[in-house]
Design a protein around this motif. Structure first.
Motif, PDB file in Angstrom:
ATOM      1  N   SER A  74       0.820  -1.207   0.000  1.00  0.00           N
ATOM      2  CA  SER A  74       0.000   0.000   0.000  1.00  0.00           C
ATOM      3  C   SER A  74       0.858   1.262   0.000  1.00  0.00           C
ATOM      4  O   SER A  74       0.565   2.224  -0.724  1.00  0.00           O
ATOM      5  CB  SER A  74      -0.924   0.004   1.225  1.00  0.00           C
ATOM      6  OG  SER A  74      -1.753  -1.130   1.239  1.00  0.00           O
ATOM      7  N   VAL A  75       1.895   1.259   0.811  1.00  0.00           N
ATOM      8  CA  VAL A  75       2.771   2.421   0.919  1.00  0.00           C
ATOM      9  C   VAL A  75       3.470   2.695  -0.405  1.00  0.00           C
ATOM     10  O   VAL A  75       3.529   3.843  -0.884  1.00  0.00           O
ATOM     11  CB  VAL A  75       3.800   2.212   2.047  1.00  0.00           C
ATOM     12  CG1 VAL A  75       4.836   3.332   2.054  1.00  0.00           C
ATOM     13  CG2 VAL A  75       3.098   2.130   3.398  1.00  0.00           C
ATOM     14  N   ASP A  76       3.992   1.654  -1.043  1.00  0.00           N
ATOM     15  CA  ASP A  76       4.725   1.847  -2.293  1.00  0.00           C
ATOM     16  C   ASP A  76       3.807   2.282  -3.436  1.00  0.00           C
ATOM     17  O   ASP A  76       4.237   3.017  -4.332  1.00  0.00           O
ATOM     18  CB  ASP A  76       5.463   0.564  -2.671  1.00  0.00           C
ATOM     19  CG  ASP A  76       6.709   0.336  -1.811  1.00  0.00           C
ATOM     20  OD1 ASP A  76       6.952   1.161  -0.911  1.00  0.00           O
ATOM     21  OD2 ASP A  76       7.419  -0.658  -2.040  1.00  0.00           O
ATOM     22  N   ILE A  77       2.564   1.824  -3.444  1.00  0.00           N
ATOM     23  CA  ILE A  77       1.611   2.308  -4.456  1.00  0.00           C
ATOM     24  C   ILE A  77       1.395   3.811  -4.292  1.00  0.00           C
ATOM     25  O   ILE A  77       1.349   4.561  -5.281  1.00  0.00           O
ATOM     26  CB  ILE A  77       0.277   1.548  -4.364  1.00  0.00           C
ATOM     27  CG1 ILE A  77       0.465   0.098  -4.800  1.00  0.00           C
ATOM     28  CG2 ILE A  77      -0.778   2.226  -5.249  1.00  0.00           C
ATOM     29  CD1 ILE A  77      -0.765  -0.769  -4.596  1.00  0.00           C
ATOM     30  N   MET A  78       1.276   4.268  -3.049  1.00  0.00           N
ATOM     31  CA  MET A  78       1.112   5.704  -2.822  1.00  0.00           C
ATOM     32  C   MET A  78       2.346   6.480  -3.277  1.00  0.00           C
ATOM     33  O   MET A  78       2.214   7.585  -3.824  1.00  0.00           O
ATOM     34  CB  MET A  78       0.828   5.976  -1.339  1.00  0.00           C
ATOM     35  CG  MET A  78      -0.569   5.586  -0.877  1.00  0.00           C
ATOM     36  SD  MET A  78      -1.906   6.492  -1.727  1.00  0.00           S
ATOM     37  CE  MET A  78      -1.600   8.180  -1.196  1.00  0.00           C
ATOM     38  N   HIS A  79       3.530   5.911  -3.099  1.00  0.00           N
ATOM     39  CA  HIS A  79       4.738   6.577  -3.593  1.00  0.00           C
ATOM     40  C   HIS A  79       4.746   6.626  -5.121  1.00  0.00           C
ATOM     41  O   HIS A  79       5.190   7.629  -5.715  1.00  0.00           O
ATOM     42  CB  HIS A  79       5.980   5.866  -3.068  1.00  0.00           C
ATOM     43  CG  HIS A  79       6.277   6.146  -1.626  1.00  0.00           C
ATOM     44  ND1 HIS A  79       6.386   7.421  -1.105  1.00  0.00           N
ATOM     45  CD2 HIS A  79       6.500   5.309  -0.573  1.00  0.00           C
ATOM     46  CE1 HIS A  79       6.652   7.361   0.195  1.00  0.00           C
ATOM     47  NE2 HIS A  79       6.721   6.092   0.538  1.00  0.00           N
ATOM     48  N   ASP A  80       4.268   5.576  -5.775  1.00  0.00           N
ATOM     49  CA  ASP A  80       4.143   5.602  -7.240  1.00  0.00           C
ATOM     50  C   ASP A  80       3.158   6.687  -7.669  1.00  0.00           C
ATOM     51  O   ASP A  80       3.353   7.354  -8.699  1.00  0.00           O
ATOM     52  CB  ASP A  80       3.676   4.239  -7.762  1.00  0.00           C
ATOM     53  CG  ASP A  80       4.823   3.260  -7.974  1.00  0.00           C
ATOM     54  OD1 ASP A  80       5.990   3.651  -7.775  1.00  0.00           O
ATOM     55  OD2 ASP A  80       4.548   2.099  -8.339  1.00  0.00           O
ATOM     56  N   PHE A  81       2.095   6.848  -6.905  1.00  0.00           N
ATOM     57  CA  PHE A  81       1.112   7.904  -7.167  1.00  0.00           C
ATOM     58  C   PHE A  81       1.776   9.279  -7.108  1.00  0.00           C
ATOM     59  O   PHE A  81       1.557  10.139  -7.987  1.00  0.00           O
ATOM     60  CB  PHE A  81      -0.023   7.801  -6.149  1.00  0.00           C
ATOM     61  CG  PHE A  81      -1.016   8.926  -6.172  1.00  0.00           C
ATOM     62  CD1 PHE A  81      -1.827   9.141  -7.282  1.00  0.00           C
ATOM     63  CD2 PHE A  81      -1.166   9.762  -5.070  1.00  0.00           C
ATOM     64  CE1 PHE A  81      -2.764  10.175  -7.295  1.00  0.00           C
ATOM     65  CE2 PHE A  81      -2.092  10.791  -5.079  1.00  0.00           C
ATOM     66  CZ  PHE A  81      -2.892  11.004  -6.189  1.00  0.00           C
ATOM     67  N   ILE A 278       6.186  -4.606  -6.921  1.00  0.00           N
ATOM     68  CA  ILE A 278       5.772  -4.294  -5.548  1.00  0.00           C
ATOM     69  C   ILE A 278       5.110  -5.506  -4.902  1.00  0.00           C
ATOM     70  O   ILE A 278       5.408  -5.874  -3.757  1.00  0.00           O
ATOM     71  CB  ILE A 278       4.814  -3.085  -5.544  1.00  0.00           C
ATOM     72  CG1 ILE A 278       5.587  -1.794  -5.814  1.00  0.00           C
ATOM     73  CG2 ILE A 278       4.072  -2.980  -4.206  1.00  0.00           C
ATOM     74  CD1 ILE A 278       4.708  -0.578  -6.044  1.00  0.00           C
ATOM     75  N   MET A 279       4.200  -6.147  -5.620  1.00  0.00           N
ATOM     76  CA  MET A 279       3.511  -7.316  -5.077  1.00  0.00           C
ATOM     77  C   MET A 279       4.500  -8.436  -4.764  1.00  0.00           C
ATOM     78  O   MET A 279       4.438  -9.062  -3.686  1.00  0.00           O
ATOM     79  CB  MET A 279       2.458  -7.794  -6.075  1.00  0.00           C
ATOM     80  CG  MET A 279       1.288  -6.845  -6.266  1.00  0.00           C
ATOM     81  SD  MET A 279       0.123  -6.862  -4.873  1.00  0.00           S
ATOM     82  CE  MET A 279      -0.717  -8.425  -5.157  1.00  0.00           C
ATOM     83  N   HIS A 280       5.415  -8.713  -5.672  1.00  0.00           N
ATOM     84  CA  HIS A 280       6.382  -9.786  -5.459  1.00  0.00           C
ATOM     85  C   HIS A 280       7.347  -9.445  -4.330  1.00  0.00           C
ATOM     86  O   HIS A 280       7.690 -10.321  -3.516  1.00  0.00           O
ATOM     87  CB  HIS A 280       7.158 -10.053  -6.755  1.00  0.00           C
ATOM     88  CG  HIS A 280       6.424 -10.922  -7.721  1.00  0.00           C
ATOM     89  ND1 HIS A 280       6.792 -12.214  -8.003  1.00  0.00           N
ATOM     90  CD2 HIS A 280       5.315 -10.688  -8.471  1.00  0.00           C
ATOM     91  CE1 HIS A 280       5.959 -12.740  -8.875  1.00  0.00           C
ATOM     92  NE2 HIS A 280       5.046 -11.826  -9.176  1.00  0.00           N
ATOM     93  N   ARG A 281       7.786  -8.198  -4.276  1.00  0.00           N
ATOM     94  CA  ARG A 281       8.775  -7.808  -3.274  1.00  0.00           C
ATOM     95  C   ARG A 281       8.232  -7.924  -1.858  1.00  0.00           C
ATOM     96  O   ARG A 281       8.942  -8.381  -0.945  1.00  0.00           O
ATOM     97  CB  ARG A 281       9.232  -6.369  -3.541  1.00  0.00           C
ATOM     98  CG  ARG A 281      10.275  -5.858  -2.550  1.00  0.00           C
ATOM     99  CD  ARG A 281      10.947  -4.601  -3.060  1.00  0.00           C
ATOM    100  NE  ARG A 281      10.037  -3.486  -3.247  1.00  0.00           N
ATOM    101  CZ  ARG A 281       9.671  -2.989  -4.413  1.00  0.00           C
ATOM    102  NH1 ARG A 281      10.121  -3.524  -5.542  1.00  0.00           N
ATOM    103  NH2 ARG A 281       8.847  -1.949  -4.488  1.00  0.00           N
TER     104      ARG A 281
END
Length: 296
Positions: A74-81, A278-281
């Motif tokens: 969730s955190v990394d998706i927000m950073h991609d955003f 992100i999902m795999h990591r």
């Protein structure tokens, strides 16, 4: 359907923690005003914005790594955003993360927040909840697993339920969609049986592992519990795969359309290499592929 545990867990590597780390103290909003963040309208004028991001600590989704950095799906998706907003719209966004360990409190805080506030708590998208707050597009498809102690024989036919689960009581995480599932299962097979309740996933898993209860739980929590050595079994025939998770926002948040554009860009964010990495990591290859396989 959820694969058999005996096959899945032989593939998993590393150890998984049952509870997430949250080094900083949790903010108690009962002594403060509503959570706030800058509006999209203001961001367009100033070309910058400060956004508040409440999160429920959860291993794999919002947790602190060995270097002390907040990370997770969730955190990394927000950073991609944030990167997308800067690269394609010349908006400089700052994310202010705030931990909230109580899921019910987290949900209420988002409902009553003002402006640019987002919630990361693996919240299932439902029509009823859309009346209370806004959702981003789905960022993940979930698998809900029916679990019991590992000594309970696996269900292969619903007619076996009353025999296999005769000595077990229904257990639910209060306020979640899993509570609805357990109530429906109880009403069909054990009418009149009282539903016991847990206030966190670790508590729920411990109670099921005691051998006295059955419950529904998200697949990733079940996988980590099994990898940590908890004596649990899932019952694949009862798995449900028709729900999705979204980030939540108060109705006063005017960033929803902008986030919709982010998820739709470049053929769909969930199709991008960044999302799959992100999902795999954070979830590991086997669990990531199970969840990705349920995506549209």
């Amino acid at each position: 359907m959820l694969p058999r545990a005996s096959f899945i867990f032989s593939l998993l590597l590393g150890s998984w923690l049952l509870s997430a780390c949250a080094p900083e103290p949790v903010v108690d909003s009962t002594h403060l005003g509503a959570d706030q963040g800058d509006s999209y309208q203001l961001a367009q004028q100033q070309r910058r914005a400060s956004l508040t991001v409440l999160y429920v600590p959860a291993e794999g989704f919002a947790y602190y790594d060995a270097a002390g950095e907040l990370t997770g799906v969730s955190v990394d998706i927000m950073h991609d955003f944030v990167r997308w907003a800067g690269q394609h719209h010349q908006l400089q966004l700052e994310l202010n993360f705030v931990a909230e360990t109580d899921w019910q409190h987290f949900y209420q805080r988002i409902m009553h927040a003002e402006g640019g506030v987002f919630g990361l708590g693996n919240v299932t998208i439902t029509e009823a909840r859309k009346q209370e707050l806004q959702f981003s597009p789905p960022y993940m498809n979930n698998v809900a697993a029916l679990i019991s102690h590992q000594d309970v024989p696996e269900l292969t036919d619903w007619q076996q339920f009353n025999h296999h689960f005769a000595e077990l009581s229904p257990l639910a995480f209060t306020g979640t969609l899993h509570e609805v599932r357990i109530r429906r299962l109880r009403d069909q097979h054990q009418p009149g049986e009282a539903i016991q309740r847990a206030s966190s996933n670790p508590e729920l898993l411990e109670l099921v592992a005691s051998g006295d209860y059955y419950s529904y739980v998200d697949a990733y929590n079940y996988w980590r519990a099994r990898q940590a050595g908890m004596p649990l079994r899932d019952h694949p025939m009862a798995a449900e795969t028709d729900e999705t998770f979204g980030f939540i926002m108060p109705h006063s948040n005017d960033w929803a359309q902008f986030m919709l554009a982010f998820f739709a860009a470049d053929g769909g964010y969930r199709q991008t290499e960044s999302y799959h990495q992100i999902m795999h990591r954070h979830l590991g290859p086997e669990l990531a592929e199970l969840l990705l396989s349920n995506a549209p």
